[in-house]
Design an enzyme around this catalytic site. Structure first.
Site, PDB file in Angstrom:
ATOM      1  N   ASP A 168       0.405  -7.564   0.039  1.00  0.00           N
ATOM      2  CA  ASP A 168       1.790  -7.078   0.020  1.00  0.00           C
ATOM      3  C   ASP A 168       1.949  -6.241  -1.246  1.00  0.00           C
ATOM      4  OD1 ASP A 168       4.485  -6.658  -0.012  1.00  0.00           O
ATOM      5  OD2 ASP A 168       5.064  -8.764   0.009  1.00  0.00           O
ATOM      6  N   HIS A 216       9.066  -7.906   5.658  1.00  0.00           N
ATOM      7  CA  HIS A 216       8.580  -9.253   5.357  1.00  0.00           C
ATOM      8  C   HIS A 216       8.159 -10.005   6.620  1.00  0.00           C
ATOM      9  CE1 HIS A 216      10.977  -8.884   1.429  1.00  0.00           C
ATOM     10  NE2 HIS A 216       9.698  -8.783   1.147  1.00  0.00           N
ATOM     11  N   ASP A 250      -3.911 -10.538 -12.310  1.00  0.00           N
ATOM     12  CA  ASP A 250      -4.502  -9.398 -11.612  1.00  0.00           C
ATOM     13  C   ASP A 250      -5.035  -9.847 -10.256  1.00  0.00           C
ATOM     14  OD1 ASP A 250      -5.909  -7.210 -10.760  1.00  0.00           O
ATOM     15  OD2 ASP A 250      -7.260  -7.119 -12.479  1.00  0.00           O
ATOM     16  N   GLY A 251      -4.458  -9.318  -9.178  1.00  0.00           N
ATOM     17  CA  GLY A 251      -4.873  -9.709  -7.838  1.00  0.00           C
ATOM     18  C   GLY A 251      -6.296  -9.312  -7.516  1.00  0.00           C
ATOM     19  N   GLN A 259       5.595  -1.833 -15.522  1.00  0.00           N
ATOM     20  CA  GLN A 259       6.451  -0.918 -14.775  1.00  0.00           C
ATOM     21  C   GLN A 259       7.921  -1.167 -15.117  1.00  0.00           C
ATOM     22  OE1 GLN A 259       4.909  -2.010 -10.965  1.00  0.00           O
ATOM     23  NE2 GLN A 259       5.574  -4.121 -11.161  1.00  0.00           N
ATOM     24  N   THR A 311       2.394  -2.448  -3.583  1.00  0.00           N
ATOM     25  CA  THR A 311       3.077  -1.171  -3.672  1.00  0.00           C
ATOM     26  C   THR A 311       2.152  -0.083  -3.130  1.00  0.00           C
ATOM     27  OG1 THR A 311       2.245  -0.926  -5.930  1.00  0.00           O
ATOM     28  CG2 THR A 311       4.433  -1.885  -5.676  1.00  0.00           C
TER      29      THR A 311
END
Length: 283
Positions: free
Chosen positions: A160, A66, A141-142, A35, A162
Site C-alpha cells: 500500500d 482500501h 523501512d519496508g 515528507q 505512494t
C-alpha cells in the site's frame, strides 16, 4: 497547492490534468524526516490528506481504495492467516484486513510514523483496528523489512505505497519483489497499488515485468474508481507463484458478515473481466 479562491488543486503533468477541492482551511501540518504531511478541511469531501503536495486520501472516497487493495486478494487466497502490509500508514487497509476473522496476524511496516499520527488525529475511523491484538505496527523501512522476512512465512503481502517516487521508489523493482517472493508461501499472493489503467499502462507493464523477473508467474490487474487520484480510475495488481488461478472464494465472499461500502462478491466477479483496451496493452 491552494489558490486565492480557497481551492486545493493538484496538477498532474504526466496526465495533463488536475484535481481540485474547495477547502475551508488547513487543519494540521507536519514535516517528518521523510515528507511534508498536510491536512485540509473541505466543503464536501471531509478531510483531505496530502503528502509533499500530492493528494493521498479524503474522508469521502478512501473506501474504494482500501477495500479493493484488501478484500479481493484475501478472498482469492484459500486461507490467509499471516498478512504483511508495506506502507499503509493511514491504517485504512489494516482496518479492512482485520475484518477477516481468519486472519491471525498482520504486520504493518510504514517508514513514516507521522502518517499514522496524523491519521489518528484527523481520520480516526481508519484507525479503529490499530489496537487489535492481531495487529503489529512497525515504523521502519519496508524494503529492509521484506528483505529480512523469513522465507515462506507469509500468506499475503499488500504493498500500500505512494507513487514510485521518493520513499515509495524502492517498492517497484525486482529486488523488492524478490524479497516478497521469498517471504511468501507457495500459495501466497502479492498485491500492490498499480496506478491508473487509463493513463499508466506502461507502468503496470513495467511492474508486471519486474514481478516476473523476481519469479512470479501469474498476474491480475483489477481496476476500480478512485475520484481523488489522477483520471479517477485506479488499480491494484495481484501476483502469484507459478501458473496460478485468480478464482476466488465466491461463497465466502457472498456470505461475509462484515460491512463494506463498495466491495461485494458480485463486484469481484465483474472486476476480473479485463477491459479490452487494457487486455490489449498488457504483456
Amino acid at each position: 497547492m491552494t489558490d486565492s479562491n480557497n481551492w486545493y488543486i493538484e496538477h498532474f503533468e504526466r496526465t495533463g490534468s488536475a484535481i481540485g477541492y474547495r477547502i475551508t482551511g488547513k487543519l494540521d501540518e507536519v514535516q517528518s524526516p521523510f515528507q511534508k504531511i498536510e491536512i485540509f478541511q473541505t466543503t464536501d469531501w471531509g478531510n483531505l490528506m496530502t503528502i509533499d503536495g500530492a493528494i493521498m486520501l479524503t474522508s469521502k472516497d478512501n473506501f474504494f481504495y482500501h477495500e479493493m487493495i484488501s478484500h479481493p486478494v484475501l478472498f482469492t487466497h484459500a486461507a490467509p492467516k499471516r498478512v504483511v502490509i508495506i506502507g499503509g500508514g493511514d491504517c485504512g487497509t489494516l482496518r479492512e484486513v482485520l475484518k477477516h476473522t481468519g486472519v491471525e496476524s498482520v504486520t504493518q511496516c510504514d517508514i513514516d510514523e507521522q502518517v499514522t499520527v496524523m491519521a489518528r488525529k484527523h481520520f480516526p475511523e481508519l484507525c479503529d483496528s490499530n489496537d487489535d491484538a492481531r495487529a503489529e505496527l512497525l515504523f521502519d523501512d519496508g524494503v529492509a523489512y521484506m528483505a529480512n522476512c523469513p522465507a515462506g512465512s507469509v500468506d499475503v503481502v499488500i504493498v500500500d505505497s505512494t507513487d514510485p517516487v521518493g520513499p515509495g521508489e524502492g517498492l517497484f523493482n525486482k529486488a523488492f519483489y524478490e524479497s516478497c517472493f521469498k517471504a511468501l508461501k507457495d500459495d501466497g499472493i502479492l498485491v500492490q497499488q498499480s496506478e491508473s489503467p487509463l493513463m499508466q499502462l506502461e507502468l503496470i507493464n513495467e511492474m508486471r515485468a519486474e514481478m516476473g523477473k523476481a519469479g512470479f508467474g501469474s498476474f491480475k490487474t483489477l481496476p476500480f474508481p478512485q475520484p481523488c487520484y489522477p483520471t479517477g480510475w485506479w488499480s491494484v495488481t495481484m501476483a502469484r507463484k507459478g501458473d496460478s488461478s485468480f478464482d476466488f472464494r465466491q461463497a465466502d465472499s457472498a456470505a461475509k458478515t462484515f460491512n463494506t461500502l463498495y466491495y461485494t462478491a458480485a463486484l469481484h466477479t465483474g472486476v476480473l473481466v479485463t477491459p479490452p483496451f487494457v487486455q490489449a496493452a498488457l504483456k
